[in-house]
Design an enzyme around this catalytic site. Structure first.
Site, PDB file in Angstrom:
ATOM      1  N   ASN A   9       2.152  -5.774   8.489  1.00 29.11           N
ATOM      2  CA  ASN A   9       1.553  -5.654   7.159  1.00 29.11           C
ATOM      3  C   ASN A   9       2.673  -5.743   6.137  1.00 29.11           C
ATOM      4  O   ASN A   9       3.410  -4.783   5.936  1.00 29.11           O
ATOM      5  CB  ASN A   9       0.799  -4.315   7.046  1.00 29.11           C
ATOM      6  N   LYS A  11       2.423  -5.866   3.041  1.00 32.31           N
ATOM      7  CA  LYS A  11       2.067  -5.230   1.761  1.00 32.31           C
ATOM      8  C   LYS A  11       2.390  -6.198   0.613  1.00 32.31           C
ATOM      9  O   LYS A  11       2.318  -7.407   0.805  1.00 32.31           O
ATOM     10  CB  LYS A  11       2.762  -3.871   1.627  1.00 32.31           C
ATOM     11  N   HIS A  96      -7.040   0.449   4.223  1.00 33.43           N
ATOM     12  CA  HIS A  96      -5.670   0.959   4.273  1.00 33.43           C
ATOM     13  C   HIS A  96      -5.561   2.141   3.311  1.00 33.43           C
ATOM     14  O   HIS A  96      -6.167   2.129   2.236  1.00 33.43           O
ATOM     15  CB  HIS A  96      -4.679  -0.144   3.896  1.00 33.43           C
ATOM     16  N   GLU A  98      -3.441   2.964   1.267  1.00 35.92           N
ATOM     17  CA  GLU A  98      -3.033   2.612  -0.103  1.00 35.92           C
ATOM     18  C   GLU A  98      -4.222   2.096  -0.900  1.00 35.92           C
ATOM     19  O   GLU A  98      -4.311   2.310  -2.112  1.00 35.92           O
ATOM     20  CB  GLU A  98      -1.881   1.580  -0.047  1.00 35.92           C
ATOM     21  N   GLU A 168      -3.154   5.805  10.790  1.00 37.55           N
ATOM     22  CA  GLU A 168      -1.964   5.829   9.942  1.00 37.55           C
ATOM     23  C   GLU A 168      -1.969   7.104   9.114  1.00 37.55           C
ATOM     24  O   GLU A 168      -2.618   7.168   8.064  1.00 37.55           O
ATOM     25  CB  GLU A 168      -1.965   4.614   8.996  1.00 37.55           C
ATOM     26  N   GLY A 174       5.669   4.713   5.025  1.00 35.19           N
ATOM     27  CA  GLY A 174       6.757   4.350   4.122  1.00 35.19           C
ATOM     28  C   GLY A 174       7.672   5.503   3.777  1.00 35.19           C
ATOM     29  O   GLY A 174       8.485   5.403   2.870  1.00 35.19           O
ATOM     30  N   SER A 217       5.887   4.421   9.576  1.00 35.66           N
ATOM     31  CA  SER A 217       7.318   4.498   9.856  1.00 35.66           C
ATOM     32  C   SER A 217       7.679   4.184  11.310  1.00 35.66           C
ATOM     33  O   SER A 217       8.548   4.818  11.891  1.00 35.66           O
ATOM     34  CB  SER A 217       7.869   5.869   9.445  1.00 35.66           C
ATOM     35  N   GLY A 239       7.158  -1.533   6.613  1.00 41.95           N
ATOM     36  CA  GLY A 239       8.539  -1.848   6.244  1.00 41.95           C
ATOM     37  C   GLY A 239       9.314  -2.626   7.298  1.00 41.95           C
ATOM     38  O   GLY A 239       9.976  -3.618   6.975  1.00 41.95           O
TER      39      GLY A 239
HETATM   40  P1  13P Z   1       5.468   1.696   7.164  1.00 42.43           P
HETATM   41  O1  13P Z   1       5.694   1.102   8.521  1.00 42.43           O
HETATM   42  O2  13P Z   1       6.308   1.083   6.085  1.00 42.43           O
HETATM   43  O3  13P Z   1       5.524   3.189   7.180  1.00 42.43           O
HETATM   44  O4  13P Z   1       3.963   1.316   6.743  1.00 42.43           O
HETATM   45  C1  13P Z   1       2.938   1.558   7.631  1.00 42.43           C
HETATM   46  C2  13P Z   1       1.720   0.905   7.106  1.00 42.43           C
HETATM   47  O5  13P Z   1       1.173   1.328   6.117  1.00 42.43           O
HETATM   48  C3  13P Z   1       1.231  -0.295   7.788  1.00 42.43           C
HETATM   49  O6  13P Z   1      -0.023  -0.644   7.335  1.00 42.43           O
END
Ligand code: 13P
Length: 268
Positions: A9, A11, A96, A98, A168, A174, A217, A239
């Site tokens: 992802n 983002k 998600h 977010e 998640e 993140g 993470s 990330g």
């Molecule tokens: P990170 O791996 O950056 O923590 O993000 C996880 C995520 O939200 C994948 O959709």
């Protein structure tokens, strides 16, 4: 046996130039694993076309980070699942954290999206997870069960299992703070047990078929331990998916943890 799955992802990251550079480094690293696990890359909408071309016939799938629940019409700024299908997407993330936290998506909105994605034959990846406050108030299980129940109410249990569930924990996204293997294991087990309880007559099948992946993470250093947990079928990587070496190493960890390392050496 559930096929392992690893999804990148990106983002809201990337550019024409950096995407090209990332994919050129990434594709050779993923080639070894493409037959034994499902692999997908979810770039931002404007780059779908570019990434589709770069993926070509590698067997690595294209995915999107969101979809509207509507087919077409006056929904400024939205993108329909039909459009994503036309672009060659195979997977679509829905719900998600977010999207839920920053754009106010409710579990009902997410369920409608799940329905529209599945209706087109694409695979919805339903993201669920608790905030830190919810975890500290011992609400983790309730929150996740409600998020999944909303989708079951909308499409039914059998259809849920045609998608993928991504656990998640919001506090681990993140932040560099990964859930411990014990925490992950417990939630994944809970999800499977919850699904089994929803369909006592078919519990063996559906709850065992459903793929539940972890995100939050995940890095080269913790991927193997997390993916070795019995109820973890893969990962949703933020990330670390922006770095070809890291994502390649994470794919290797999933292959090793799932026992699907083939030693296959392709030359093409
Ligand atoms: P990170 O791996 O950056 O923590 O993000 C996880 C995520 O939200 C994948 O959709």
């Amino acid at each position: 046996m559930r096929k392992p799955i690893l999804i990148a992802n990106w983002k809201m990251n990337g550019s024409l130039q950096s995407n090209q550079a990332l994919m050129v480094r990434l594709l050779p690293r993923l080639r070894l694993f493409r037959k034994t696990m499902d692999l997908a890359v979810c770039p931002p909408f404007p780059y779908l076309f570019q990434v589709r071309d770069l993926l070509g016939y590698t067997g690595i799938m294209l995915g999107a980070q969101n979809a509207s629940s509507y087919v077409s019409g006056a929904y400024t700024g939205e993108v329909s699942a039909t459009m994503l299908q036309e672009m060659g997407c195979r997977y679509v993330l829905v719900g998600h954290s977010e999207r839920r936290a920053l754009y106010g998506e409710t579990s009902q909105d997410v369920s409608a999206k799940f329905r529209s994605v599945l209706g087109l034959g694409l695979i919805p990846v339903l993201c669920v997870g608790e905030t830190l406050e919810e975890r500290e108030n011992n609400q983790t299980r309730t929150v996740i069960e409600q998020q999944i129940q909303a989708v079951i109410d909308e499409v039914g249990l059998a259809s849920l299992a045609r998608g993928v569930v991504a656990y998640e924990p919001v506090w681990a996204i993140g932040t560099g703070e990964t859930a411990t293997p014990e925490q992950v294991s417990l939630v994944h087990q809970d999800i499977r047990q919850f699904v089994a309880r929803c369909a006592p007559e078919a519990s063996g099948d559906i709850s065992q078929e459903l793929r539940v992946i972890y995100g939050g993470s995940v890095k080269p250093g913790n991927a193997f331990e997390l993916f070795s947990l019995p109820d973890v079928d893969g990962g949703l990587i933020g990330g670390a998916s922006l770095h070809a070496d890291d994502f390649g190493t994470i794919a290797g960890a999933l292959a090793e943890a799932s026992g699907v390392l083939t030693g296959e050496c392709e030359t093409e």
